[in-house]
Design a protein around this motif. Structure first.
Motif, mmCIF file in Angstrom:
data_model
loop_
_atom_site.group_PDB
_atom_site.id
_atom_site.type_symbol
_atom_site.label_atom_id
_atom_site.label_comp_id
_atom_site.label_asym_id
_atom_site.label_seq_id
_atom_site.Cartn_x
_atom_site.Cartn_y
_atom_site.Cartn_z
ATOM 1 N N ARG A 337 0.860 -1.207 0.000
ATOM 2 C CA ARG A 337 0.000 0.000 0.000
ATOM 3 C C ARG A 337 0.897 1.259 0.000
ATOM 4 O O ARG A 337 0.860 2.110 0.889
ATOM 5 N N ALA A 338 1.717 1.295 -1.062
ATOM 6 C CA ALA A 338 2.766 2.320 -1.126
ATOM 7 C C ALA A 338 2.201 3.700 -1.429
ATOM 8 O O ALA A 338 1.084 3.846 -1.925
ATOM 9 N N LYS A 339 3.012 4.706 -1.118
ATOM 10 C CA LYS A 339 2.729 6.070 -1.565
ATOM 11 C C LYS A 339 3.605 6.268 -2.799
ATOM 12 O O LYS A 339 4.835 6.169 -2.716
ATOM 13 N N GLU A 379 -7.365 2.012 -5.880
ATOM 14 C CA GLU A 379 -8.296 0.993 -5.355
ATOM 15 C C GLU A 379 -7.539 -0.125 -4.648
ATOM 16 O O GLU A 379 -8.032 -0.733 -3.705
ATOM 17 N N LEU A 380 -6.313 -0.383 -5.101
ATOM 18 C CA LEU A 380 -5.507 -1.455 -4.476
ATOM 19 C C LEU A 380 -4.893 -1.010 -3.151
ATOM 20 O O LEU A 380 -4.254 -1.786 -2.455
ATOM 21 N N GLY A 381 -5.006 0.281 -2.811
ATOM 22 C CA GLY A 381 -4.514 0.734 -1.502
ATOM 23 C C GLY A 381 -3.401 1.761 -1.571
ATOM 24 O O GLY A 381 -2.884 2.185 -0.535
ATOM 25 N N ALA A 382 -2.992 2.155 -2.786
ATOM 26 C CA ALA A 382 -1.892 3.130 -2.880
ATOM 27 C C ALA A 382 -2.421 4.557 -2.812
ATOM 28 O O ALA A 382 -3.597 4.808 -3.065
ATOM 29 N N GLU A 383 -1.532 5.464 -2.422
ATOM 30 C CA GLU A 383 -1.812 6.891 -2.633
ATOM 31 C C GLU A 383 -0.921 7.302 -3.793
ATOM 32 O O GLU A 383 0.273 6.952 -3.803
#
Ligand SMILES: NC(=O)c1ccc[n+]([C@@H]2O[C@H](COP(=O)([O-])OP(=O)(O)OC[C@H]3O[C@@H](n4cnc5c(N)ncnc54)[C@H](OP(=O)(O)O)[C@@H]3O)[C@@H](O)[C@H]2O)c1
Length: 697
Positions: A337-339, A379-383
């Motif tokens: 869930r990377a930025k 949607e996968l959790g990244a910003e």
């Protein structure tokens, strides 16, 4: 037949064969022993290699796809005796360095009875005397003037020793300000000089030896100048595009002036220069001679799912909206869930404009596709922060990284995936074209290095290509750009205790530049077929995780056997034979509408040329005043024509001849002149045989 069987290894019962004959021994030789040596030239490296079949099979286990560069100590070549050298008299052109190496070399060459012409870097082309010139490395025309002058004096060189990359060593290399100057005396100097050689229509075998210092990481302790590494582009690609030119790179470390070690180095280089070129990448360190090789390494599947990655880590990807960039971004989004900061040059709409953009554009629109991909990452959790910036622009990248740090905090990793594919043969390449390919990789890396010099990253990943090692036809700039990444990695690793990693990727399938680059139509089918052996996106991610787990800093990822590819690197026969096969099955098309009327060939040579062009272009008719390029030819078809003329008329023309005279009538005159010149040099008997050979084809 018996001889053939014997050659194939069959045991022959000779006593049985001679049963009814009376045989006796006679002393040999039956002629006076003249003590004259007839050297049997060892076959050129390219001939050996072209016989090796390359396996294009994709290896089923990813663990077998990895190779690492190494240096293998090799036996120095045997010095040739003075007497033998006298019979090898030739003219050598030396691009003179300012460290004194050239001066000693020239003395040695002259002792070998070689005619030496020296050329120094200057403000403009100047003839100082019969054997000393200056030229401005940036002026491509200066190289033409030099060679035209040498031709007039009948002193065209057969050996070229390029020493402009032997420079004083300073610790503070890799500066943005230095890089352009080094390209001028390195990459561009070789590019322009080769173009000028091409214009001279030489058919003789030529040797180019490019000597550099502090370019190769042999011991791991050298102070490296990675900017010089782009010269490996020309060294690898010139022989692929010019079959009569062989090239090698010899990297050295300079001993102090006047020392015995300097004399030893001069002797080592003189010995190399006296011999034909067998090896492409050589280095001398002290008394040792080294050759670059590659070794297979097994990298097993990573047990950790995310080695070296942090949960919620901040990762910057240049070329982040490109094929490979997006695949890696997706993995970072899914697993940690990377930025993410994704950088590309193209304009990208602001977030509040996305909906209206998507509503008013097709899904196939390239910006729409990128917006949808970014939404998927989120949607996968990244910003995700998308920034439009040119990685080679220091001001734009300083702003971009400041913006990223302000939004997400400190960076944890950088993936430098910005790149532009090369395309176009050396003979036609402009400085601007080459620069656009070199810049994102060379200057882009140095810009990142400058901005991030005080940032302790978990990793800096550079995306290089196997072409930096193998070279690639039409890709002199791309090859050089990636060679820079390879050596920059070693330079950075020797300077900083953080992970800089370079991956020499083989071709990726489904995404990225290999899929999206337009190919000449003759090669389309072959590329589609060979792409199926390429790296799938999920395999690329798997390979990267295995590499992250290893402690390697430069790794080749090749699904097909890289060592076989390496053996074949000096030959374009694979490409040519594929092209030939494609054309045999090509349908015949009527001659297209051109501005000029069809005029039929008027003599045998015109007829031969028209026939070859018809076959290569799949046309029913080619008139003598038809422009080949208007008929659909490109440089690859040109290379095929060169190969066919060599086979069928034993005439070597250059790609430059075709660009300059793209008509049957004009090219026929060139071919005629070459044949006349060759006939002039033959005995009457040889000339008759040649004429018979040609007319029977
Ligand atoms: N695909 C392969 O088979 C393959 C194999 C070996 C190595 N590689 C290397 O892997 C990297 C990624 O390749 P890819 O296949 O993903 O290529 P790609 O799809 O063409 O993506 C490259 C991206 O780089 C960006 N870019 C180019 N110049 C830039 C610059 N000066 N500043 C910022 N961004 C720039 C481009 O976007 P803009 O045009 O918007 O700037 C593009 O999105 C490249 O370095 C390539 O050489 C690829």
């Amino acid at each position: 037949a018996l001889g053939q069987l014997w050659l194939a290894g069959v045991e022959v019962d000779w006593s049985g064969f001679y049963t009814h004959e009376h045989r006796h021994r006679i002393p040999l030789p039956t002629y006076p022993f003249e003590r004259q040596r007839y050297w049997i030239e060892p076959p050129q490296a390219r001939d050996d290699n072209s016989l090796t079949p390359v396996s294009l099979e994709k290896k089923p286990d990813i663990a077998d796809w990895f190779y690492m560069p190494c240096w293998k100590q090799s036996v120095p070549p045997r010095p040739i005796k003075q007497k033998e050298l006298a019979s090898q008299k030739s003219c050598t052109l030396v691009f003179m360095d300012e460290c004194g190496l050239g001066t000693q070399l020239i003395e040695g060459l002259q002792k070998d009875n070689q005619e030496v012409i020296t050329v120094k870097v200057g403000a403009e082309f100047t003839k100082i005397n019969e054997s000393l010139y200056t030229l401005n490395p940036q002026q491509s025309n200066d190289y033409n003037t030099l060679l035209t002058e040498l031709r007039q004096q009948e002193k065209l060189p057969t050996k070229i020793v390029h020493l402009w990359n032997v420079t004083p060593v300073t610790q503070a290399q890799s500066k943005l300000t230095e890089v352009e100057k080094i390209q001028e005396i390195g990459f561009y100097s070789l590019l322009f000089f080769t173009q000028s050689l091409g214009k001279q229509n030489l058919s003789e075998q030529l040797q180019i030896t490019v000597v550099s210092n502090n370019m190769q990481p042999v011991t791991g302790e050298e102070v490296l100048s990675p900017e010089k590494a782009t010269l490996l582009g020309p060294v690898k690609v010139i022989p692929q595009e010019y079959p009569n030119i062989s090239c090698r790179s010899i990297d050295v470390v300079l001993p102090s002036i006047g020392s015995w070690q300097q004399q030893r180095l001069t002797d080592q280089l003189l010995t190399e220069l006296r011999l034909p070129i067998f090896e492409r990448v050589i280095a001398y360190r002290g008394s040792h001679r080294w050759l670059q090789t590659f070794e297979a390494v097994q990298l097993e599947e990573s047990v950790e799912q995310t080695p070296r990655l942090r949960e919620g880590g901040v990762y910057l990807i240049t070329g982040g909206l490109g094929g490979i960039g997006l695949v890696l971004a997706k993995h970072l989004a899914k697993t940690v869930r990377a930025k993410l900061i994704l950088i590309g040059r193209s304009a990208f709409p602001a977030r509040h404009e996305w909906d209206s953009w998507l509503a008013t554009h097709e899904e196939t629109d390239s910006t729409s596709r990128k917006i949808l991909k970014v939404q998927e990452l989120e949607e996968l959790g990244a910003e995700v922060l998308v920034i439009s910036a040119d990685v080679a622009n220091l001001a734009q990248m300083t702003d971009a990284i400041a913006q990223a740090q302000q939004q997400f905090g400190a960076l944890h990793g950088v993936i430098h995936a910005a790149g532009v594919p090369g395309g176009g043969v050396i003979q036609r390449k402009t400085q601007g074209e080459a620069q656009s390919i070199l810049t994102p990789k060379v200057k882009g890396t140095l810009v990142l290095n400058t901005i991030l010099k005080d940032v302790q990253l978990d990793f800096l990943l550079l995306t290089s290509s196997i072409s930096s090692i193998l070279g690639a036809f039409g890709q002199v700039d791309y090859t050089g750009a990636n060679a820079f990444l390879d050596i920059f990695t070693h330079h950075k690793t020797s300077q900083q205790n953080s992970l800089t990693l370079c991956i020499n990727w083989g071709t990726w399938q489904e995404v990225g530049m290999a899929v999206n680059t337009a190919r000449p139509k003759e090669l389309q089918e072959w590329y589609i077929e060979s792409l199926q052996q390429g790296i799938l996106p999920e395999e690329g991610v798997d390979a990267l995780m295995r590499i992250f787990r290893s402690s390697l800093s430069q790794v080749v990822v090749s699904p097909t056997d890289f060592l076989s590819l390496l053996k074949q690197q000096n030959t374009d026969s694979d490409l040519l034979s594929r092209l030939e096969k494609v054309n045999i099955s090509k349908p015949k098309h009527p001659r297209p509408e051109l501005n000029n009327a069809y005029v039929a060939p008027r003599n045998e040579i015109e007829q031969k040329l028209a026939d070859i062009w018809q076959q290569l272009l799949g046309l029913e008719q080619v008139g003598i005043h038809d422009n080949f390029f208007e008929l659909g030819a490109d440089s690859l078809v040109g290379v095929q024509l060169i190969s066919r003329l060599k086979q069928e008329l034993q005439v070597k023309i250059s790609i430059n001849d075709i660009f300059r005279s793209p008509f049957v009538a004009e090219l026929a005159l060139i071919v005629e002149l070459i044949i006349i010149k060759e006939l002039d040099e033959l005995t009457e008997e040889e000339a008759q045989k040649l004429v018979l050979d040609i007319s029977s084809k």
